[in-house]
Design an enzyme around this catalytic site. Structure first.
Site, PDB file in Angstrom:
ATOM      1  N   THR A 126      60.285  34.498  60.826  1.00 43.13           N
ATOM      2  CA  THR A 126      61.691  34.886  60.821  1.00 43.13           C
ATOM      3  C   THR A 126      61.966  35.737  62.048  1.00 43.13           C
ATOM      4  O   THR A 126      61.149  36.596  62.409  1.00 43.13           O
ATOM      5  CB  THR A 126      62.137  35.676  59.565  1.00 43.13           C
ATOM      6  N   ASP A 128      64.107  37.895  62.023  1.00 42.03           N
ATOM      7  CA  ASP A 128      64.490  39.217  61.512  1.00 42.03           C
ATOM      8  C   ASP A 128      63.305  40.174  61.395  1.00 42.03           C
ATOM      9  O   ASP A 128      63.494  41.377  61.286  1.00 42.03           O
ATOM     10  CB  ASP A 128      65.157  39.080  60.143  1.00 42.03           C
ATOM     11  N   ARG A 276      68.273  32.637  68.383  1.00 45.74           N
ATOM     12  CA  ARG A 276      67.274  31.805  67.701  1.00 45.74           C
ATOM     13  C   ARG A 276      66.888  30.583  68.522  1.00 45.74           C
ATOM     14  O   ARG A 276      66.022  29.808  68.121  1.00 45.74           O
ATOM     15  CB  ARG A 276      67.834  31.326  66.358  1.00 45.74           C
TER      16      ARG A 276
HETATM   17  O1  F6P Z   1      67.159  34.860  58.620  1.00 46.64           O
HETATM   18  C1  F6P Z   1      67.366  34.586  59.957  1.00 46.64           C
HETATM   19  C2  F6P Z   1      68.846  34.600  60.290  1.00 46.64           C
HETATM   20  O2  F6P Z   1      68.969  34.280  61.657  1.00 46.64           O
HETATM   21  C3  F6P Z   1      69.568  35.893  59.961  1.00 46.64           C
HETATM   22  O3  F6P Z   1      69.403  36.886  60.941  1.00 46.64           O
HETATM   23  C4  F6P Z   1      70.985  35.418  59.844  1.00 46.64           C
HETATM   24  O4  F6P Z   1      71.747  36.242  59.005  1.00 46.64           O
HETATM   25  C5  F6P Z   1      70.836  34.066  59.243  1.00 46.64           C
HETATM   26  O5  F6P Z   1      69.546  33.607  59.562  1.00 46.64           O
HETATM   27  C6  F6P Z   1      71.867  33.083  59.731  1.00 46.64           C
HETATM   28  O6  F6P Z   1      71.683  31.893  59.063  1.00 46.64           O
HETATM   29  P1  F6P Z   1      72.373  30.492  59.446  1.00 46.64           P
HETATM   30  O7  F6P Z   1      71.785  30.044  60.735  1.00 46.64           O
HETATM   31  O8  F6P Z   1      71.989  29.583  58.321  1.00 46.64           O
HETATM   32  O9  F6P Z   1      73.815  30.765  59.540  1.00 46.64           O
END
Ligand code: F6P
Length: 343
Positions: A126, A128, A276
């Site tokens: 993750t 996070d 990401r």
């Molecule tokens: O858990 C990783 C994360 O990038 C969090 O920081 C964020 O809140 C979430 O995923 C966002 O998710 P998605 O890409 O499904 O909107």
């Protein structure tokens, strides 16, 4: 020949492909057959798989995302989902499953283990960095470095235009990206989900800084940070299958308050999924590779219900249960270091 399945679940992150490559390469060296389960738990419910051999993982080490696809599908929220997972586990002839994911994906792995689908090994990921029982998850280092690069870039505009710039970074429950990117990027205030935002204090710090001749400031805020009133700022209230709302917008709310209370021109930049994306850092490539190799070793030793983990500089294994019980939030010692530079 033993057969291993591998799936990647939850939010994608840089480092997933190095793990997949390592599992396939180490699996090959050990004489295992490896198949990829597509789109996380969804692929195991729907029996959607792909054969993985050496050529399928050739050239994927520097690629972001996951060649297997991912989803936030929770078998416990699907009609007959767990039974389908159990049936397909058998139908595919799997001797073991490597589940790569964060608190949600590994939470499912842990429940499945308890519910009699025991041959699972977990790999923590993750951006996070909020999973317990491991010092770091891969993905975090890359996201952190992207955030720092963005903060550096925001500095130039903040300084040239004499503005406050609020940088909103990811971090749903924990402010690891915010605190470390803030320290590394020289932020003047860092706001994290672990501590309620006192907007009066934020403005007082900004005024103090301006009082000593600084005409610009950078505020880093984690998307999950909340005002003292305790309300999170959401993009969407709808819950996903793991009970999460879609966060985003706290940066804008803070910017409005800052401008109103201080009169300083304030802008916002939401870094979002840029954090990401793209190629994994060297650290994440190495960590992903080490995790993948260790996961296959655990399969070989039949150490199931375990998760690979980084402890100091050693790769160890811990019960999956230990990782998913409680979240790893920001160390307050680190926060107090960051605070020395506020205002
Ligand atoms: O858990 C990783 C994360 O990038 C969090 O920081 C964020 O809140 C979430 O995923 C966002 O998710 P998605 O890409 O499904 O909107």
């Amino acid at each position: 020949m033993s057969k291993i399945g591998i799936l990647t679940g939850g939010g994608d992150c840089p480092g997933l492909n190095p793990v997949i490559r390592a599992v396939v390469r180490k699996g090959f060296n050990e004489g295992f057959e490896v198949i990829g389960i597509k789109d996380g738990w969804k692929g195991l419910i729907e029996n959607d798989t792909v054969k993985l051999d050496l050529s399928s993982v050739s050239g994927i080490l520097p690629k972001g995302g996951t060649i297997l696809g991912t989803s936030r599908t929770n078998p416990y929220k699907k009609e007959g989902g767990v039974d389908k997972v159990r049936d397909n586990f058998k139908a595919l002839g799997l001797d073991a499953l490597v589940a790569v994911g964060g608190e949600d994906t590994l939470g499912v792995a842990n429940k499945l283990t308890q519910d009699g689908i025991p041959n699972i090994v977990g790999v923590p990921k993750t951006i996070d960095n909020d999973l317990s029982a491991t010092d770091y998850t891969f993905g975090f280092d890359t996201a952190l470095n992207i955030a720092v690069d963005c903060i550096d870039r925001l500095h130039t505009t903040a300084e040239s235009h004499h503005r406050i710039i609020v940088a909103e970074v990811m971090g749903r429950h924990a402010g690891w990206i915010a605190i470390e990117s803030g320290i590394a990027g020289g932020a003047d205030i860092i706001l994290i989900p672990e501590l309620p935002i006192d907007i009066e204090e934020v403005c007082a710090l900004l005024k103090k800084r301006h009082g000593r001749g600084k005409k610009f400031s950078i505020v880093v805020v984690a998307e999950g940070a909340q005002f003292k009133s305790g309300t999170m700022v959401l993009q969407e209230e709808k819950l996903d299958e793991f009970g999460h709302v879609r966060l985003g917008g706290i940066g804008e709310r803070i910017a409005v308050e800052i401008e109103k209370r201080t009169g300083y021109e304030t802008r916002v930049s939401v870094l979002g999924h840029i954090q990401r994306g793209g190629s994994p850092s060297a650290f994440d490539r190495v960590l992903g590779t080490r995790f993948g190799v260790k996961a296959v070793e655990l399969v070989k030793e039949k150490k199931f219900g375990r998760m690979v983990s980084l402890s100091g500089n050693k790769i160890i294994d811990v019960p999956i249960q230990e990782a998913v019980g409680t979240l790893k939030t920001v160390d307050m010692e680190l926060y107090s270091i960051a605070k020395e530079f506020f205002g």
